[in-house]
Design a protein around this motif. Structure first.
Motif, short mmCIF file in Angstrom:
data_model
loop_
_atom_site.label_atom_id
_atom_site.label_comp_id
_atom_site.label_asym_id
_atom_site.label_seq_id
_atom_site.Cartn_x
_atom_site.Cartn_y
_atom_site.Cartn_z
N PHE A 91 0.86 -1.18 0.00
CA PHE A 91 0.00 0.00 0.00
C PHE A 91 0.89 1.23 0.00
O PHE A 91 1.42 1.64 1.02
CB PHE A 91 -0.94 -0.03 1.20
N ILE A 102 -1.62 -3.44 9.23
CA ILE A 102 -2.84 -3.92 8.57
C ILE A 102 -2.73 -5.43 8.34
O ILE A 102 -3.67 -6.18 8.59
CB ILE A 102 -3.07 -3.18 7.24
N LEU A 113 -10.29 -1.78 15.97
CA LEU A 113 -10.14 -1.13 14.67
C LEU A 113 -10.47 0.35 14.74
O LEU A 113 -9.87 1.16 14.04
CB LEU A 113 -11.06 -1.80 13.64
N ARG A 115 -9.97 2.38 17.10
CA ARG A 115 -9.02 3.21 17.84
C ARG A 115 -7.73 3.36 17.05
O ARG A 115 -7.42 2.55 16.19
CB ARG A 115 -8.72 2.55 19.19
N ALA A 116 -7.01 4.43 17.39
CA ALA A 116 -5.71 4.61 16.75
C ALA A 116 -4.73 3.61 17.37
O ALA A 116 -4.93 3.14 18.48
CB ALA A 116 -5.22 6.03 16.96
N SER B 2 11.49 11.10 13.70
CA SER B 2 10.58 10.24 14.46
C SER B 2 9.13 10.58 14.15
O SER B 2 8.80 11.71 13.83
CB SER B 2 10.85 10.39 15.95
N ALA B 3 8.27 9.56 14.26
CA ALA B 3 6.87 9.77 13.87
C ALA B 3 6.10 10.50 14.95
O ALA B 3 5.11 11.15 14.67
CB ALA B 3 6.21 8.44 13.61
N GLN B 212 -11.58 10.90 14.16
CA GLN B 212 -11.20 9.70 14.89
C GLN B 212 -11.09 8.51 13.93
O GLN B 212 -10.17 7.70 14.03
CB GLN B 212 -12.22 9.41 16.01
N LEU B 213 -12.02 8.43 12.99
CA LEU B 213 -11.95 7.33 12.02
C LEU B 213 -10.66 7.39 11.21
O LEU B 213 -10.01 6.38 10.98
CB LEU B 213 -13.15 7.39 11.07
N ARG B 215 -7.86 8.64 12.04
CA ARG B 215 -6.70 8.32 12.86
C ARG B 215 -6.64 6.84 13.21
O ARG B 215 -5.61 6.33 13.60
CB ARG B 215 -6.79 9.09 14.20
N SER B 216 -7.79 6.20 13.11
CA SER B 216 -7.88 4.84 13.63
C SER B 216 -7.29 3.83 12.65
O SER B 216 -6.96 4.14 11.51
CB SER B 216 -9.34 4.48 13.87
N ARG B 217 -7.17 2.60 13.13
CA ARG B 217 -6.70 1.52 12.27
C ARG B 217 -7.69 1.28 11.14
O ARG B 217 -7.30 0.92 10.03
CB ARG B 217 -6.53 0.26 13.10
N TYR B 218 -8.96 1.49 11.44
CA TYR B 218 -9.95 1.32 10.38
C TYR B 218 -9.67 2.31 9.24
O TYR B 218 -9.78 1.94 8.06
CB TYR B 218 -11.37 1.52 10.92
N GLU B 220 -6.85 3.51 8.27
CA GLU B 220 -5.72 3.03 7.48
C GLU B 220 -6.16 1.88 6.57
O GLU B 220 -5.80 1.82 5.40
CB GLU B 220 -4.59 2.56 8.42
N LEU B 221 -6.98 1.01 7.14
CA LEU B 221 -7.47 -0.12 6.36
C LEU B 221 -8.32 0.34 5.18
O LEU B 221 -8.24 -0.20 4.08
CB LEU B 221 -8.29 -1.03 7.29
N VAL B 223 -8.06 3.13 3.53
CA VAL B 223 -7.18 3.63 2.48
C VAL B 223 -6.56 2.45 1.72
O VAL B 223 -6.45 2.47 0.49
CB VAL B 223 -6.08 4.53 3.08
N ALA B 224 -6.18 1.42 2.46
CA ALA B 224 -5.61 0.23 1.82
C ALA B 224 -6.62 -0.38 0.85
O ALA B 224 -6.28 -0.77 -0.27
CB ALA B 224 -5.19 -0.79 2.87
N ASP B 227 -6.95 1.78 -2.30
CA ASP B 227 -5.84 1.73 -3.25
C ASP B 227 -5.62 0.34 -3.83
O ASP B 227 -5.20 0.21 -4.97
CB ASP B 227 -4.55 2.21 -2.57
N VAL B 232 -5.94 -6.56 -0.29
CA VAL B 232 -6.43 -6.65 1.08
C VAL B 232 -7.07 -8.01 1.37
O VAL B 232 -6.98 -8.54 2.46
CB VAL B 232 -7.42 -5.49 1.36
N TYR B 237 -8.91 -9.98 4.96
CA TYR B 237 -10.06 -9.10 5.17
C TYR B 237 -11.05 -9.25 4.02
O TYR B 237 -10.64 -9.53 2.89
CB TYR B 237 -9.64 -7.63 5.18
#
Ligand code: ATP
Ligand code: MG
Lengths: 258, 363
Positions: A91, A102, A113, A115-116, B2-3, B212-213, B215-218, B220-221, B223-224, B227, B232, B237
């Motif tokens: 990605f 991911i 999911l 949450r950050a 650093s991030a 919040q969405l 920023r969340s892992r969701y 990122e997912l 966007v994956a 693209d 995925v 998933y």
């Protein structure tokens, strides 16, 4: 603990009547670094597609006692079958860390999911070390060099908890040194996993393969150790032209280099 | 680098954005705008809420939804039905039904006499419709232009359906002539101001949810999936689920926006929910920057404001200008106007090199 194994019997994939994979049977054991070779169009990628649920196939593909054929792609992945692609597909817009996170997360619940990520998961940190990308953790995957993308993909398989790794030409386009590193990496991760490497590079194959299956026109032409396969007349016939050309080319290159 | 500092810095920018947005909407606008203009801004804020949802579905999720009018309309009509029933009094019959209908309230209107059912339905009905549609569409791997066309066809079909129901849902006229909103008199300027505040706060809340969405892992997912949807799958998933979640959230936001639109504007008709408004929703998002947090909302407000201003003085000119702007943004600034800042920064980052190397000849 029993060792894993992948068992294919009489697998066929047909594209409008054309049999790209024509009755392949083979068994790959855990810890046995298996190379799958064959000329262009032999059906190697299609075979990987069949195992991972992308290409509809008949016959049987078993991982241990579980039949894989007929399941959906993401279900097969969850059973522990992971693969990479001939053209690296990470990605690009996401960072190396995000890519791995991911890959590690298919089992996460909705609350996690939403949450950050608060810390780097252990498995991800470990995979970053293993594939040597710790320093580039926060860079976008799109800016990685070709070889590094392939390593990232292998890292994704590791955090995904894949027990079967199907790698489609992982060293294509890599420099000699990168190939060496990749081979070492595969040896390391292959010890406790079932690994199939699709490859064109014969030198790479000779250096790292434990066993080899040769595919030609959708059929298994030969199978055995590197030495056994190289001694096989059928294989020599299929590869002779190619090998001769390659030798000639190498000779020319050597002369020019001096 | 650093991030963590980078992430903190990013958060500061976003928090600043929220503070500025809250001050502008809740303090500045009510102080300087006339009641009429404030109510107009309230309408734009409703569009902005839809736009935030489109940013989520399209910008982050890659679903070019040309049919948000459907969900906007569902929320709006639910609210309008409740307000009509409320105005008619307990057991009463809305005025237009006495004119065009049988003089009886259809059974499916009855639940919306209840304020609670109405408030729940405003979110739940669009969300449920999106869940059913999304599951069916994304399971079948309909995407890209096919999804866009399908969603637009839905908006067209929805408007046609509404137009055909003169007796039960007001047909072309839609529902209008509301007198009160949950007991508050709509002719009272104070209540009109309250409605603006309600819309403004809703927009800020929706932006917080989406932040919040993202920023969340969701996030990122998502966007994956946008693209590389196929890739995925091989990670275990089901992309259809990931996309459906964003689609449902966007629909719920559109539904809430519709429900706020009705008391603020005083009418909902098929002309507010069909193909044309559905595309209009999108233009602001594209211009503002679909992948950014604030871009869609700002774009939607700016485009709606410009439309009102320019179409007052040059009615026909606006349509062409809007079309031209849309084409310009899509062709030259796919990231929207929000990406201009980034482009300039990148250019600056490249330029200083000769300045630092003093002896170097200037380029
Ligand atoms: N989707 C498809 N539809 C029709 N034919 C296909 C399809 N995919 C592959 N084939 C054909 O099946 C045969 C096997 O292709 P495959 O990609 O598996 O070969 P390969 O061994 O991976 O070759 P290479 O070394 O070039 O990657 C080829 O003849 C190819 O043209
Ligand atoms: Mg191939």
């Amino acid at each position: 603990m029993n060792a894993d194994y992948l068992e294919l019997s009489d697998v066929r994939v047909s594209f409008d009547g054309f049999l790209a994979v024509d009755g392949v049977s083979m068994t790959v054991l855990q810890g046995d670094l298996r190379f799958l070779i064959g000329p262009n169009g032999a059906g190697k990628t299609t075979l990987v597609d069949a195992i991972t649920g992308l290409a509809p196939a008949t016959g049987s593909v078993r991982f241990g006692r579980t039949e894989l054929l007929g399941r959906k792609v993401h279900r097969i992945a969850r059973l522990g079958i992971g693969r990479t692609f001939q053209t690296a597909s990470v990605f690009e817009e996401l960072t190396v860390l995000q890519n791995l996170d991911i890959a590690a997360g298919a089992g996460r619940g909705p609350l996690t999911l939403l949450r950050a990520r608060s810390a780097v998961p252990d498995a991800v940190a470990e995979a970053l070390e293993t594939v040597g990308l710790s320093a580039r953790r926060d860079e976008k995957a799109g800016v990685l060099a070709h070889g590094q993308k392939q390593w990232l993909e292998i890292g994704m398989l590791l955090v995904q908890n894949s027990r079967v790794l199907l790698l489609d030409e992982p060293v294509a386009g890599m420099s000699g040194e990168e190939r060496e590193q990749t081979g070492e990496l595969l040896r390391r991760v292959g010890a406790e996993r079932t690994v199939v490497v699709v490859e064109h590079d014969m030198d790479f194959m000779r250096t790292f393969a434990d066993s080899v299956t040769v595919l030609h026109a959708g059929k298994v032409l030969s199978e055995g150790t590197v030495a056994q396969v190289q001694a096989d007349e059928g294989v020599q016939e299929v590869y002779l032209g190619e090998a001769a050309t390659r030798k000639a080319l190498a000779a020319v290159a050597e002369q020019e280099g001096e | 680098m650093s991030a963590i500092p980078a992430r903190l810095k990013g958060n500061t920018g976003v928090l600043l954005g929220f503070v500025v947005g809250a001050l502008a909407l809740l303090v500045l606008a009510p102080a300087v705008l006339s009641d009429f203009r404030l109510s107009l801004l309230g309408r734009f804020v409703c569009y902005a809420i839809v736009a935030v949802g489109i940013g989520l579905a399209w910008g982050r999720g890659g679903m070019l939804t040309l049919g948000q009018g459907v969900f906007f309309g569902l929320g709006a009509y639910v609210m309008a039905m409740h307000m009509k029933l409320d105005d008619a009094g307990p057991g009463g019959v809305p005025d237009f039904m006495q004119l065009y209908g049988s003089g009886e309230v259809p059974g499916w209107w009855e639940p919306f006499r209840s304020p609670v059912v109405t408030l729940v339905s405003v979110i739940a009905i669009p969300a449920l419709v999106a869940l059913v549609l999304g599951t069916a569409i994304f399971r079948r791997r309909v995407r890209g232009a096919y999804f866009a066309i399908l969603s637009q066809a839905l908006a067209a079909a929805f408007a046609i359906l509404l137009i055909g129901q003169q007796a039960t849902i007001g047909g072309t006229n839609g529902l209008n002539g509301f007198r009160s909103f949950f007991g508050f008199n709509l002719f009272d300027p104070v209540n009109k101001r309250m409605l603006f505040y309600l819309a403004a706060v809703t927009l800020l809340v929706v932006l917080l949810i989406v932040w919040q969405l993202y920023r969340s892992r969701y996030g990122e997912l998502l966007v994956a999936v946008r693209d590389q949807e196929e890739r995925v799958r091989f990670l275990g998933y089901d992309p259809a689920t990931v996309k459906t979640v964003a689609y449902v959230l966007a629909a719920a936001m559109a539904g809430v926006a519709g429900a706020l639109f009705v008391p603020i504007v005083g009418i909902i008709s098929p002309a507010n929910v069909g193909v044309v408004p559905s595309i209009a929703f999108l233009i602001g998002v594209a211009i503002g920057g679909r992948t950014t947090l604030f871009g869609p909302a700002l774009g939607a407000i700016a485009v709606a404001w410009a439309q009102t201003t320019f179409s007052e003085s040059f009615p026909s000119f606006w349509t062409y200008f809007q079309g031209a702007l849309f084409v310009f943004v899509v062709a030259f600034l796919p990231g929207g106007l929000a990406s201009v800042g980034g482009l300039l920064r990148r250019r600056k980052a490249i330029e200083p090199a000769p300045v630092v190397a003093k002896e170097g000849a200037p380029a």
